[in-house]
Design an enzyme around this catalytic site. Structure first.
Site, short mmCIF file in Angstrom:
data_model
loop_
_atom_site.label_atom_id
_atom_site.label_comp_id
_atom_site.label_asym_id
_atom_site.label_seq_id
_atom_site.Cartn_x
_atom_site.Cartn_y
_atom_site.Cartn_z
N LYS A 66 0.77 -1.37 0.26
CA LYS A 66 -0.07 -0.08 0.01
C LYS A 66 0.65 1.40 0.02
O LYS A 66 0.49 2.30 -0.61
CB LYS A 66 -0.98 -0.14 1.10
CG LYS A 66 -2.06 -0.93 0.94
CD LYS A 66 -3.03 -0.71 2.28
CE LYS A 66 -4.45 -1.67 1.94
NZ LYS A 66 -5.43 -1.28 3.12
N ASP A 89 -10.69 3.40 1.49
CA ASP A 89 -10.97 3.00 3.01
C ASP A 89 -11.86 3.80 3.58
O ASP A 89 -12.96 3.37 4.05
CB ASP A 89 -9.58 2.59 3.69
CG ASP A 89 -9.13 1.16 3.21
OD1 ASP A 89 -9.81 0.43 2.63
OD2 ASP A 89 -7.92 0.96 3.75
N ALA A 143 -3.93 1.97 16.03
CA ALA A 143 -3.01 3.09 15.53
C ALA A 143 -2.15 2.83 14.04
O ALA A 143 -1.30 3.37 13.97
CB ALA A 143 -2.26 3.85 16.26
N THR A 174 0.95 0.11 21.55
CA THR A 174 2.15 1.06 21.46
C THR A 174 1.67 2.52 21.69
O THR A 174 1.17 2.87 20.50
CB THR A 174 2.85 0.78 20.16
OG1 THR A 174 2.85 -0.82 20.02
CG2 THR A 174 4.32 1.26 20.37
P1 NAP Z 1 -1.77 -2.66 10.90
O1 NAP Z 1 -1.42 -1.62 10.18
O2 NAP Z 1 -0.86 -3.86 10.93
O3 NAP Z 1 -2.11 -2.22 12.55
C1 NAP Z 1 -2.74 -3.31 13.40
C2 NAP Z 1 -2.89 -2.70 14.48
O4 NAP Z 1 -3.41 -3.72 15.35
C3 NAP Z 1 -1.97 -1.66 15.48
O5 NAP Z 1 -2.63 -0.61 16.13
C4 NAP Z 1 -1.48 -2.79 16.42
O6 NAP Z 1 -0.86 -2.00 17.62
C5 NAP Z 1 -2.61 -3.57 16.61
N1 NAP Z 1 -2.28 -4.92 17.14
C6 NAP Z 1 -1.68 -5.93 16.61
N2 NAP Z 1 -1.72 -7.03 17.44
C7 NAP Z 1 -1.95 -6.64 18.45
C8 NAP Z 1 -2.02 -7.24 19.67
N3 NAP Z 1 -1.61 -8.52 19.75
N4 NAP Z 1 -2.32 -6.52 20.64
C9 NAP Z 1 -2.76 -5.29 20.65
N5 NAP Z 1 -2.86 -4.71 19.72
C10 NAP Z 1 -2.31 -5.35 18.50
O7 NAP Z 1 -2.95 -3.37 10.11
P2 NAP Z 1 -4.23 -2.53 9.43
O8 NAP Z 1 -3.93 -2.65 8.12
O9 NAP Z 1 -4.42 -1.31 10.20
O10 NAP Z 1 -5.57 -3.56 9.58
C11 NAP Z 1 -5.79 -3.61 11.01
C12 NAP Z 1 -7.37 -4.59 10.73
O11 NAP Z 1 -8.26 -3.71 10.02
C13 NAP Z 1 -7.19 -5.73 10.13
O12 NAP Z 1 -8.18 -6.82 10.92
C14 NAP Z 1 -7.74 -5.60 8.62
O13 NAP Z 1 -8.63 -6.64 8.16
C15 NAP Z 1 -9.04 -4.61 9.14
N6 NAP Z 1 -9.31 -3.85 8.04
C16 NAP Z 1 -10.69 -3.98 7.52
C17 NAP Z 1 -11.05 -3.09 6.47
C18 NAP Z 1 -12.38 -3.34 5.88
O14 NAP Z 1 -12.87 -3.08 4.75
N7 NAP Z 1 -13.53 -3.68 6.83
C19 NAP Z 1 -10.07 -2.10 5.67
C20 NAP Z 1 -8.86 -2.33 6.25
C21 NAP Z 1 -8.59 -2.93 7.20
P3 NAP Z 1 0.69 -1.82 17.49
O15 NAP Z 1 0.80 -0.46 17.15
O16 NAP Z 1 0.98 -1.80 18.96
O17 NAP Z 1 1.48 -2.83 16.90
#
Ligand code: NAP
Length: 289
Positions: free
Chosen positions: A70, A106, A131, A156
Site C-alpha cells: 500500500k 477505505d 493506530a 504502542t
Molecule cells: P496494521 O497497520 O498492521 O495495524 C495493526 C494494529 O493492530 C496496530 O494498532 C497494532 O498495535 C494492533 N495490534 C496488532 N496486534 C495486536 C495485539 N496482539 N495486541 C494489541 N494490539 C495489536 O493493520 P491494518 O492495516 O491497520 O488493519 C487492521 C485491521 O483492520 C485488520 O483486521 C484488517 O483486516 C482490518 N481492515 C478492514 C477493512 C475493511 O474494509 N473492513 C479495511 C482495512 C483494514 P501496535 O501499533 O501496538 O502494533
C-alpha cells in the site's frame, strides 16, 4: 464470457490467497453488466517495480493494492489523490493511456458503511482502538464526521500519539488525544461510539479481544469492528451481550470495493438494498461466523 476485448482488473498483495476482492469485484461486474474480469496476482515485495511497470504493457485497466504494497505503490504513481498525499498509502490504482493514478477508498468505504448511523457521529465522543494503517484512514474519515472528541488507544502508545498529532496537523482533527490502558475503560464508558481498527480478534485468533471482558459497554453504545472475518468478533460479542448496537467490517469492505470500481469506470455506480443484501450473503459464505 471472457473475450479478447474483456477489460482486466486485479489485486496485488503478498499473501493474496485469502482476498475476497476477486469474488466481490467479479460480482459487481456481473451486476453492472460490465465486460471485465478481476484476478488476484501474488506479487512479492522484490517484484513490485516489475509488476507496476508491466501494467501498461499488459493493458491492465486498474488494480487494488493490499499489504504489504500500500505504501510502496505510491512512488510509482504520477497522479495522487489528496487523500493519498495525506495518508501516503494507496489501495486503488487506475491506468489511463499515459498515467497511473493512486487513490485510497477505505475512509470512503467506512463512511458509506455507516448508513443512517453517520449522523450519530456528529458531536459524539468516539473511542478508537488501534493506530495502524486502517486507523489512519478511519481518523481521516472521522475528521469529516465532526465528532466532539476522539480518544485513541493503542498497545504502542507512541504510535497513538503520533497518529493523533497527524490528525491534528493534517486532517484538522483538533479534538483528538491518545489515552493509556488505565484510562481505557473510563473512556469507553463516557464515549457513545467505540471503533476497533486493530487486527486483534481476526481469524485465526478469534478468541483474542482488544478490550477487557468487563469493558463497560451498554445499550447506549454503537460499537464497530473493522474486522469481517469472523463476522462476529469476540469484541462485538461482548458489546452485543451488554446491549450495544454493533457492526462488523463487511459493509466497509463492500463499499471501499465499489468506490474502486467507480474510480476505474468513472461512473456513479450504486447498490440498492436488495443488491447489498445479496452481496453480503455471497461474501458471508466465505467467512467465519
Ligand atoms: P496494521 O497497520 O498492521 O495495524 C495493526 C494494529 O493492530 C496496530 O494498532 C497494532 O498495535 C494492533 N495490534 C496488532 N496486534 C495486536 C495485539 N496482539 N495486541 C494489541 N494490539 C495489536 O493493520 P491494518 O492495516 O491497520 O488493519 C487492521 C485491521 O483492520 C485488520 O483486521 C484488517 O483486516 C482490518 N481492515 C478492514 C477493512 C475493511 O474494509 N473492513 C479495511 C482495512 C483494514 P501496535 O501499533 O501496538 O502494533
Amino acid at each position: 464470457m471472457i473475450k479478447a476485448t474483456t477489460d482486466i482488473f486485479g489485486i496485488i498483495g503478498d499473501p493474496i490467497e485469502h482476498s475476497l476482492s476477486p469474488i466481490l469485484q467479479n460480482w459487481f461486474f456481473q451486476q453492472f453488466a460490465l465486460d471485465a474480469v478481476y484476478v488476484a496476482f501474488h506479487v512479492y515485495p522484490k517484484e513490485l517495480k516489475n509488476a507496476i511497470s508491466g501494467l501498461h504493457s499488459m493493458n491492465i485497466k486498474g488494480l487494488n493494492v493490499t499489504l504489504p504494497h500500500k505504501a510502496g505503490v505510491v512512488d510509482y504513481c504520477g497522479i495522487r489523490s489528496r487523500e493519498v498525499e495525506l495518508l501516503n498509502v494507496a489501495n486503488t490504482l487506475s491506468l489511463s493511456e499515459t498515467e497511473l493514478s493512486a487513490h485510497v477508498t477505505d475512509s470512503h468505504g467506512f463512511k458509506k458503511s455507516l448508513g443512517q448511523k453517520r449522523v450519530e457521529f456528529k458531536n459524539s465522543d468516539i473511542c478508537m482502538l488501534g493506530a495502524g494503517g486502517a486507523a489512519r484512514s478511519i481518523l481521516f474519515a472521522l475528521a469529516e464526521l465532526e465528532p466532539a472528541g476522539v480518544f485513541v488507544y493503542n498497545r504502542t502508545r507512541e504510535k497513538a500519539e503520533q497518529l493523533v498529532q497527524e490528525g491534528r496537523k493534517s486532517f484538522g482533527l483538533l479534538n483528538a488525544r491518545s489515552i493509556s490502558k488505565s484510562e481505557l475503560n473510563d473512556v469507553i464508558h463516557s464515549c457513545r461510539i467505540v471503533i476497533n481498527t486493530t487486527s486483534v480478534g481476526m481469524y485465526p485468533n478469534i478468541h483474542d479481544c482488544p478490550v477487557d471482558e468487563n469493558a463497560p459497554f451498554s445499550d447506549g453504545h454503537f460499537v464497530y469492528d473493522l474486522i469481517y472475518n469472523p463476522l462476529t468478533t469476540r469484541f462485538l460479542r461482548i458489546a452485543k451481550e451488554k446491549g450495544a448496537a454493533v457492526q462488523n467490517g463487511l459493509d466497509m469492505l463492500i463499499f471501499q470495493g465499489l468506490e474502486s470500481l467507480r474510480i476505474w469506470k468513472q461512473a456513479d455506480l450504486q447498490l440498492n438494498s436488495k443488491h447489498l443484501t445479496e452481496c453480503r450473503s455471497l461474501l458471508e459464505t466465505q467467512l467465519y461466523e
